[in-house]
Design an enzyme around this catalytic site. Structure first.
Site, PDB file in Angstrom:
ATOM      1  N   PHE A 275      50.378 -14.650 -24.460  1.00  0.00           N
ATOM      2  CA  PHE A 275      50.604 -15.569 -23.342  1.00  0.00           C
ATOM      3  C   PHE A 275      51.768 -15.019 -22.498  1.00  0.00           C
ATOM      4  O   PHE A 275      52.747 -15.705 -22.237  1.00  0.00           O
ATOM      5  CB  PHE A 275      50.925 -16.990 -23.828  1.00  0.00           C
ATOM      6  CG  PHE A 275      49.953 -17.533 -24.845  1.00  0.00           C
ATOM      7  CD1 PHE A 275      48.758 -18.109 -24.450  1.00  0.00           C
ATOM      8  CD2 PHE A 275      50.231 -17.461 -26.211  1.00  0.00           C
ATOM      9  CE1 PHE A 275      47.866 -18.624 -25.377  1.00  0.00           C
ATOM     10  CE2 PHE A 275      49.345 -17.965 -27.152  1.00  0.00           C
ATOM     11  CZ  PHE A 275      48.158 -18.542 -26.739  1.00  0.00           C
TER      12      PHE A 275
ATOM     13  N   SER B 184      45.358 -14.464 -20.280  1.00  0.00           N
ATOM     14  CA  SER B 184      43.996 -14.627 -19.762  1.00  0.00           C
ATOM     15  C   SER B 184      43.970 -14.598 -18.234  1.00  0.00           C
ATOM     16  O   SER B 184      42.894 -14.610 -17.633  1.00  0.00           O
ATOM     17  CB  SER B 184      43.400 -15.942 -20.262  1.00  0.00           C
ATOM     18  OG  SER B 184      44.244 -17.011 -19.912  1.00  0.00           O
TER      19      SER B 184
ATOM     20  N   CYS C  79      55.868 -26.020 -26.102  1.00  0.00           N
ATOM     21  CA  CYS C  79      56.507 -26.829 -25.050  1.00  0.00           C
ATOM     22  C   CYS C  79      55.761 -28.154 -24.941  1.00  0.00           C
ATOM     23  O   CYS C  79      55.750 -28.797 -23.907  1.00  0.00           O
ATOM     24  CB  CYS C  79      56.527 -26.091 -23.712  1.00  0.00           C
ATOM     25  SG  CYS C  79      54.930 -25.496 -23.174  1.00  0.00           S
TER      26      CYS C  79
END
Ligand code: SAH
Length: 396
Positions: A227, A250, A340
């Site tokens: 990520f 992605s 988060c």
């Protein structure tokens, strides 16, 4: 001024200085108020407790501006509050010399619905509640006065505005954006900040210290950054002397930005960086099948659980990536794992990571507890909402 009358006993959270008044606590509104107007909050017995912003279409019906029920909520109030927020950051040693700093962090700074991030000469402002929106001009003026910035760019396009009955609004509220784009230097690494199209206000400032720590741990290690967004962790790892850095996201545009960021830092060894456009859930399995191993893995996923309602599915997703993270580590390797998600508490997150280590068959120990950078305080009376936490675990 209209009075928001609470049901009997519903003033307790206000006594603890929690600034939200939920719909279920409200008996009635005496008088008229439009969205964002200031109302006086009173107990069922008629005792005035606070001044708050009225949000009739939100489940959070009102957000407190001041626990002084006599306080004037006017331009001067917001100028003072903005200046105080900016001054708090100026007093934090770790922020000195940083070009990217969060100046206002909503409830934590007594300004519910207000986010302001400074990137060099530009301040990006995000307003997410009816009350904050109403005082936009005063907040912008306060920011200009307190920072001397050249521009205030508004990114009031967060989805939560819909819950408040607000349209999205973007564009310069003061000055102009610099031609040719904006960059900041974060701990020695130059990064572009797309304030118009990037996530949030353009950059994840809350991870600044954790990116630095990654760099400090990365020397000689094979690093995997999942990520990766615009490559913040990846570039710090390269700066810290990583042997190799594989970064996965992605989003094609995020990876393009990451490549540009690498090019902005010619002293970094680009031949050690590999970028992969892929779904992390699939990519981790593929790496396992290929027999790849790493010495340092960063998992910084998007919010899997925005609220408690999503917690169960989110927990499975966190478990999955952490399990594969542990499986892909060499002995002595470190997993830096973040969440988060407001809907996943610290204790639950630690349990998920611990469970993943057991299922992966590794003996993992906590090296560091990871928190958001100090310009993103968690409100003393507001434990819920968006916060960031993580664990760095080393395997035996
Ligand atoms: N670590 C980054 C911020 C990460 S934001 C930093 O320090 O700046 C989360 C990122 O996850 C986004 O870039 C988003 O494109 C990406 N993402 C979301 N779901 C994904 C998935 N299933 N696979 C890969 N990337 C994903």
């Amino acid at each position: 001024m209209a009075q928001l009358v609470l049901h009997p006993g519903k003033e307790r959270s206000l006594f603890r200085r929690h600034p939200w008044i939920f719909a279920g606590s409200v008996d009635r509104l005496d008088g008229r108020a439009r969205p964002g107007d200031t109302v006086t909050v009173v107990t069922a017995e008629g005792k005035a407790l606070a001044r708050a912003a009225w949000s009739p279409s939100s489940q959070i019906r009102a957000r407190v501006w001041s626990f002084d029920a006599e306080a004037a909520i006017d331009h001067a109030f917001f100028k003072r509050a903005v200046a105080a927020s900016v001054a708090r950051r100026a007093a934090i040693p770790a922020l000195r010399g940083q070009e990217g700093v969060r100046l206002i962090h909503g409830e934590s700074d007594g300004l519910p619905g207000v986010i302001a991030d400074r990137y060099g000469d530009v301040v990006v402002l995000q307003l997410t509640s009816a009350g904050a929106d109403k005082w936009r001009e005063a907040i912008v003026a306060g920011l200009v006065q307190a920072t001397g910035c050249a521009a205030v760019y508004e990114r009031s396009d967060s989805e939560v505005r819909g819950l408040e009955g607000l349209e999205s609004r973007t564009g310069c509220a003061h000055g102009e954006l610099p031609a040719g784009g904006l960059t900041i230097v974060e701990n020695g690494v130059r990064m572009e900040v797309d304030v118009e199209g990037g996530h949030k206000t353009g950059f994840y400032l809350d991870q600044r210290d954790n990116r630095l720590l990654t760099g400090q741990l990365a020397g000689g290690r094979a690093v995997l950054n999942c990520f990766c967004y615009t490559g913040g962790f990846s570039l710090q790892a390269l700066a810290g002397g990583a042997a190799s850095v594989l970064s996965i996201d992605s989003s094609g545009p995020a990876l393009e930005s990451a490549r540009r960021n690498l090019a902005l830092n010619p002293r970094l060894d680009a031949s050690r960086a590999e970028w992969q456009e892929a779904d992390v859930f699939k990519a981790l399995r593929a790496l396992k099948d290929e027999g790849r191993k790493f010495d340092l893995i960063v998992l910084d996923p998007p919010k899997f659980a925005p609220s408690a309602a999503h917690a169960e599915r989110a927990a499975r997703a966190y478990k999955d990536i952490n399990l594969f993270g542990f499986r892909l580590l060499n002995p002595g390797g470190i997993l830096m794992s973040y969440s988060c998600s407001g809907g996943i508490g610290q204790e639950l997150f630690q349990k998920i990571v611990a469970g993943a280590a057991i299922d992966a068959g590794v003996d993992a120990r906590i090296l560091y507890r990871l928190s958001a950078a100090p310009d993103h305080p968690i409100g003393l009376a507001v434990p819920e909402g968006e916060y960031l936490k993580g664990l760095a675990c080393q395997v035996g």
